[in-house]
Design a protein around this motif. Structure first.
Motif, PDB file in Angstrom:
ATOM      1  N   GLY A  58       0.760  -1.244   0.000  1.00 23.09           N
ATOM      2  CA  GLY A  58       0.000   0.000   0.000  1.00 23.09           C
ATOM      3  C   GLY A  58       0.787   1.288   0.000  1.00 23.09           C
ATOM      4  O   GLY A  58       0.193   2.371  -0.091  1.00 23.09           O
ATOM      5  N   VAL A  59       2.109   1.233   0.106  1.00 24.22           N
ATOM      6  CA  VAL A  59       2.920   2.450   0.054  1.00 24.22           C
ATOM      7  C   VAL A  59       3.156   2.812  -1.408  1.00 24.22           C
ATOM      8  O   VAL A  59       3.673   1.985  -2.170  1.00 24.22           O
ATOM      9  CB  VAL A  59       4.270   2.259   0.774  1.00 24.22           C
ATOM     10  CG1 VAL A  59       5.166   3.484   0.578  1.00 24.22           C
ATOM     11  CG2 VAL A  59       4.048   2.003   2.256  1.00 24.22           C
ATOM     12  N   PRO A  60       2.802   4.021  -1.835  1.00 25.94           N
ATOM     13  CA  PRO A  60       3.011   4.370  -3.248  1.00 25.94           C
ATOM     14  C   PRO A  60       4.461   4.199  -3.680  1.00 25.94           C
ATOM     15  O   PRO A  60       4.734   3.603  -4.726  1.00 25.94           O
ATOM     16  CB  PRO A  60       2.570   5.836  -3.318  1.00 25.94           C
ATOM     17  CG  PRO A  60       1.594   5.993  -2.199  1.00 25.94           C
ATOM     18  CD  PRO A  60       2.103   5.103  -1.100  1.00 25.94           C
ATOM     19  N   GLY A  61       5.403   4.721  -2.879  1.00 21.98           N
ATOM     20  CA  GLY A  61       6.804   4.623  -3.242  1.00 21.98           C
ATOM     21  C   GLY A  61       7.697   4.408  -2.040  1.00 21.98           C
ATOM     22  O   GLY A  61       7.487   4.991  -0.970  1.00 21.98           O
ATOM     23  N   VAL A  62       8.720   3.556  -2.191  1.00 22.66           N
ATOM     24  CA  VAL A  62       9.668   3.261  -1.126  1.00 22.66           C
ATOM     25  C   VAL A  62      11.045   3.127  -1.766  1.00 22.66           C
ATOM     26  O   VAL A  62      11.189   2.565  -2.849  1.00 22.66           O
ATOM     27  CB  VAL A  62       9.277   1.978  -0.362  1.00 22.66           C
ATOM     28  CG1 VAL A  62       9.064   0.807  -1.311  1.00 22.66           C
ATOM     29  CG2 VAL A  62      10.311   1.621   0.698  1.00 22.66           C
ATOM     30  N   LEU A 261       4.466  13.584  -1.273  1.00 23.35           N
ATOM     31  CA  LEU A 261       4.403  12.994   0.066  1.00 23.35           C
ATOM     32  C   LEU A 261       2.953  12.891   0.506  1.00 23.35           C
ATOM     33  O   LEU A 261       2.271  13.908   0.649  1.00 23.35           O
ATOM     34  CB  LEU A 261       5.207  13.855   1.051  1.00 23.35           C
ATOM     35  CG  LEU A 261       6.667  14.119   0.641  1.00 23.35           C
ATOM     36  CD1 LEU A 261       7.337  15.061   1.617  1.00 23.35           C
ATOM     37  CD2 LEU A 261       7.448  12.812   0.522  1.00 23.35           C
ATOM     38  N   TYR A 262       2.500  11.670   0.754  1.00 21.34           N
ATOM     39  CA  TYR A 262       1.079  11.408   0.960  1.00 21.34           C
ATOM     40  C   TYR A 262       0.768  11.110   2.420  1.00 21.34           C
ATOM     41  O   TYR A 262       1.252  10.145   3.005  1.00 21.34           O
ATOM     42  CB  TYR A 262       0.633  10.251   0.058  1.00 21.34           C
ATOM     43  CG  TYR A 262       0.809  10.574  -1.407  1.00 21.34           C
ATOM     44  CD1 TYR A 262      -0.080  11.423  -2.059  1.00 21.34           C
ATOM     45  CD2 TYR A 262       1.889  10.058  -2.131  1.00 21.34           C
ATOM     46  CE1 TYR A 262       0.080  11.746  -3.403  1.00 21.34           C
ATOM     47  CE2 TYR A 262       2.059  10.370  -3.474  1.00 21.34           C
ATOM     48  CZ  TYR A 262       1.153  11.218  -4.097  1.00 21.34           C
ATOM     49  OH  TYR A 262       1.320  11.547  -5.424  1.00 21.34           O
ATOM     50  N   GLU A 263      -0.072  11.959   2.994  1.00 19.48           N
ATOM     51  CA  GLU A 263      -0.491  11.824   4.393  1.00 19.48           C
ATOM     52  C   GLU A 263      -1.894  11.239   4.452  1.00 19.48           C
ATOM     53  O   GLU A 263      -2.831  11.771   3.852  1.00 19.48           O
ATOM     54  CB  GLU A 263      -0.467  13.198   5.068  1.00 19.48           C
ATOM     55  CG  GLU A 263      -0.941  13.200   6.501  1.00 19.48           C
ATOM     56  CD  GLU A 263      -0.052  12.373   7.419  1.00 19.48           C
ATOM     57  OE1 GLU A 263      -0.612  11.519   8.145  1.00 19.48           O
ATOM     58  OE2 GLU A 263       1.186  12.574   7.397  1.00 19.48           O
ATOM     59  N   ALA A 264      -2.033  10.126   5.213  1.00 23.84           N
ATOM     60  CA  ALA A 264      -3.341   9.489   5.392  1.00 23.84           C
ATOM     61  C   ALA A 264      -3.972   9.836   6.730  1.00 23.84           C
ATOM     62  O   ALA A 264      -5.187   9.733   6.890  1.00 23.84           O
ATOM     63  CB  ALA A 264      -3.208   7.972   5.269  1.00 23.84           C
ATOM     64  N   PHE A 265      -3.173  10.219   7.700  1.00 25.25           N
ATOM     65  CA  PHE A 265      -3.594  10.511   9.062  1.00 25.25           C
ATOM     66  C   PHE A 265      -4.681   9.551   9.548  1.00 25.25           C
ATOM     67  O   PHE A 265      -5.803   9.925   9.875  1.00 25.25           O
ATOM     68  CB  PHE A 265      -4.057  11.957   9.233  1.00 25.25           C
ATOM     69  CG  PHE A 265      -3.921  12.404  10.660  1.00 25.25           C
ATOM     70  CD1 PHE A 265      -2.701  12.813  11.147  1.00 25.25           C
ATOM     71  CD2 PHE A 265      -4.996  12.367  11.526  1.00 25.25           C
ATOM     72  CE1 PHE A 265      -2.549  13.193  12.473  1.00 25.25           C
ATOM     73  CE2 PHE A 265      -4.853  12.731  12.860  1.00 25.25           C
ATOM     74  CZ  PHE A 265      -3.628  13.150  13.335  1.00 25.25           C
ATOM     75  N   TRP A 355       4.633  15.431   7.706  1.00 23.09           N
ATOM     76  CA  TRP A 355       3.402  15.160   6.956  1.00 23.09           C
ATOM     77  C   TRP A 355       3.730  14.513   5.614  1.00 23.09           C
ATOM     78  O   TRP A 355       4.345  15.112   4.744  1.00 23.09           O
ATOM     79  CB  TRP A 355       2.603  16.437   6.765  1.00 23.09           C
ATOM     80  CG  TRP A 355       2.324  17.189   8.030  1.00 23.09           C
ATOM     81  CD1 TRP A 355       2.600  18.498   8.283  1.00 23.09           C
ATOM     82  CD2 TRP A 355       1.694  16.690   9.220  1.00 23.09           C
ATOM     83  NE1 TRP A 355       2.200  18.844   9.550  1.00 23.09           N
ATOM     84  CE2 TRP A 355       1.634  17.756  10.152  1.00 23.09           C
ATOM     85  CE3 TRP A 355       1.189  15.444   9.604  1.00 23.09           C
ATOM     86  CZ2 TRP A 355       1.094  17.624  11.421  1.00 23.09           C
ATOM     87  CZ3 TRP A 355       0.649  15.311  10.880  1.00 23.09           C
ATOM     88  CH2 TRP A 355       0.600  16.378  11.763  1.00 23.09           C
ATOM     89  N   GLY A 356       3.354  13.243   5.483  1.00 18.77           N
ATOM     90  CA  GLY A 356       3.493  12.523   4.230  1.00 18.77           C
ATOM     91  C   GLY A 356       4.782  11.762   4.038  1.00 18.77           C
ATOM     92  O   GLY A 356       4.888  10.984   3.091  1.00 18.77           O
ATOM     93  N   ALA A 357       5.755  11.942   4.903  1.00 21.52           N
ATOM     94  CA  ALA A 357       7.067  11.333   4.676  1.00 21.52           C
ATOM     95  C   ALA A 357       7.547  10.576   5.899  1.00 21.52           C
ATOM     96  O   ALA A 357       7.405  11.049   7.028  1.00 21.52           O
ATOM     97  CB  ALA A 357       8.090  12.406   4.315  1.00 21.52           C
ATOM     98  N   ASN A 376       6.849   7.308   1.037  1.00 17.48           N
ATOM     99  CA  ASN A 376       6.111   8.543   0.729  1.00 17.48           C
ATOM    100  C   ASN A 376       4.636   8.461   1.111  1.00 17.48           C
ATOM    101  O   ASN A 376       3.801   9.171   0.556  1.00 17.48           O
ATOM    102  CB  ASN A 376       6.267   8.919  -0.749  1.00 17.48           C
ATOM    103  CG  ASN A 376       5.669   7.890  -1.701  1.00 17.48           C
ATOM    104  OD1 ASN A 376       5.100   6.873  -1.267  1.00 17.48           O
ATOM    105  ND2 ASN A 376       5.787   8.139  -2.996  1.00 17.48           N
ATOM    106  N   LEU A 377       4.343   7.622   2.096  1.00 17.10           N
ATOM    107  CA  LEU A 377       3.013   7.558   2.729  1.00 17.10           C
ATOM    108  C   LEU A 377       3.240   7.315   4.207  1.00 17.10           C
ATOM    109  O   LEU A 377       4.120   6.524   4.580  1.00 17.10           O
ATOM    110  CB  LEU A 377       2.176   6.425   2.136  1.00 17.10           C
ATOM    111  CG  LEU A 377       0.848   6.124   2.854  1.00 17.10           C
ATOM    112  CD1 LEU A 377      -0.177   7.223   2.546  1.00 17.10           C
ATOM    113  CD2 LEU A 377       0.301   4.755   2.441  1.00 17.10           C
TER     114      LEU A 377
END
Length: 418
Positions: A58-62, A261-265, A355-357, A376-377
């Motif tokens: 589920g992580v867009p990028g690593v 950078l994607y934040e799901a909180f 936030w997001g990283a 990046n999540l």
């Protein structure tokens, strides 16, 4: 095997927590524990598969860099931008969150070596107007560095709409957007922390992780050097280490190749929102650095080899105390360094999120094995009805990646029952 994470703003935003369900901004993390066995190299194919598993979970990028006794592997999996499919690459610059704290601690220790700062002197001796009265007389520089000052974190005051999470599930993430282009002054953030109820007595046996400590340390550096903390750290830590892609941001954007950078909180932002454009004055010398995984490995290798601070200063940095991370976990924290026990030895380093990283950087005590990982999540775990963040497949995938990166092909030692 057991994973422990910790470090920053539990359930909020500046912490550690790339592995546990309650990752927060700006902190530190951990990996499987157990009795020590030496690592046995690494298999590039296994590391690539482990990265792919994190992406599939589920992580867009690593992306990551692993070093082992002269050998180096770099890899990446997934995308830097979910809208156009642009791939993530191993050399991308990244907001590394509270990994910044090790750089700030090293800068303070350099001033200790020069006699301008005394570790066990009251902070009020240097900054009596910033930390006045009895507090300034009781809290020492060392207590700020190892988080035993009793000063709480300011984040829930700077981001008021998040206050009460996760016990209150009806909170709003509006503060994240309200503060995107807001420039905070260090003094106003410090005042938020100092005005809040203390989280412990100065010098208590257990620390409580707090970003407020690190903003005060930034002001201390400015006081004794005559220049902003970020400039001093750049000249005397970053440039001294020969880091070519590391620096404090001068605007709201990351310069050079980087990911969104994607934040799901914790599911409150669905789909996750891009916060790669952000004014990082909300964390400054606590968690604002931008770096690459290659630079982080180089920095920690030099630090642990006594080439950024003296050996005696490094020994002080490695004197740990049990510290309560903002996500509630207990970690062994020194002066800007985390001690992490793995099946293949003791590692030192830090992790962090903004936030997001998310970032994790660990180096084995002998300096021969290193890993730095970026995602990046962050804060992907959704809470249950009681507010407890629930496990997610990303947790297990990252755990497996960290195990491969730190222990290579070595068989993990059996878990020792407490």
């Amino acid at each position: 095997m057991r994973m422990v994470l910790c470090g920053g703003v539990a359930a909020l935003g500046v912490c550690a927590g790339m592995v546990t369900a309650s990752a927060v901004p700006g902190g530190a993390g951990t990996v499987p524990t157990g009795s020590a066995r030496p690592a046995a190299g690494f298999d590039p194919a296994e590391l690539e598969d482990a990265l792919d598993d994190v992406h599939r979970a589920g992580v867009p990028g690593v992306f990551a860099e692993v070093r082992d006794d002269g050998r180096t592997w770099r890899g990446a999996s997934g995308v830097a931008d979910v809208t156009n499919g642009r791939p993530v690459t191993a050399d991308m610059r990244h907001r590394v969150g509270s990994v910044t704290k090790t750089f700030t601690a090293a800068a303070v220790m350099q001033q200790v070596e020069q006699g301008r700062i005394r570790l066990d002197a009251p902070i009020g001796d240097y900054l009596p107007q910033l930390v006045p009265g009895e507090r300034g007389r009781r809290i020492t520089v060392r207590m700020l560095l190892n988080n035993t000052s009793g000063i709480p974190d300011y984040l829930t005051y700077a981001f008021p709409s998040l206050r009460g999470f996760p016990s209150r599930l009806d909170v709003s993430t509006r503060s994240l957007d309200d503060n995107r282009f807001r420039t905070f002054r260090p003094a106003e953030l410090i005042e938020m922390g100092l005005s809040a109820p203390p989280v412990g007595e100065p010098g208590g046996p257990t620390g409580v992780y707090s970003n407020t400590n690190w903003l005060i340390l930034g002001q201390l550096l400015e006081h004794v050097t005559g220049m902003p903390a970020e400039r001093y750290i750049t000249r005397n830590v970053i440039e001294r280490a020969g880091l070519r892609h590391t620096g404090f941001p001068t605007g709201t954007r990351v310069k050079g190749p980087h990911s969104r950078l994607y934040e799901a909180f914790y599911g409150l932002i669905d789909p996750p929102r891009d916060y790669s454009v952000y004014d990082m004055s909300w964390v400054g010398p606590a968690a604002a650095l931008v770096s690459t995984m290659e630079d982080l490995n180089r920095f920690y290798a030099l630090l642990l080899d006594g080439r950024i601070v003296s050996r005696s200063s490094l020994a002080e940095m490695q004197r740990t105390v049990p510290t309560r991370a903002l996500d509630g976990s207990l970690i062994q924290y020194g002066l800007g360094l985390h001690k992490v026990e793995t099946p293949c030895g003791t590692f030192w380093g830090h992790d962090g999120t903004v936030w997001g990283a998310g970032t994790m950087s660990l180096t084995r005590a002998d300096g021969k094995r290193q890993m730095s990982v970026a995602v990046n999540l962050i804060r992907w775990n959704r809470p249950d009805a009681s507010g407890k963040p629930q496990p997610h497949p990303i947790d297990g995938a990252l755990k497996a990646l960290y195990q491969r990166a730190t222990c290579g092909g070595a068989s993990p030692a059996p878990e020792v029952a407490p």
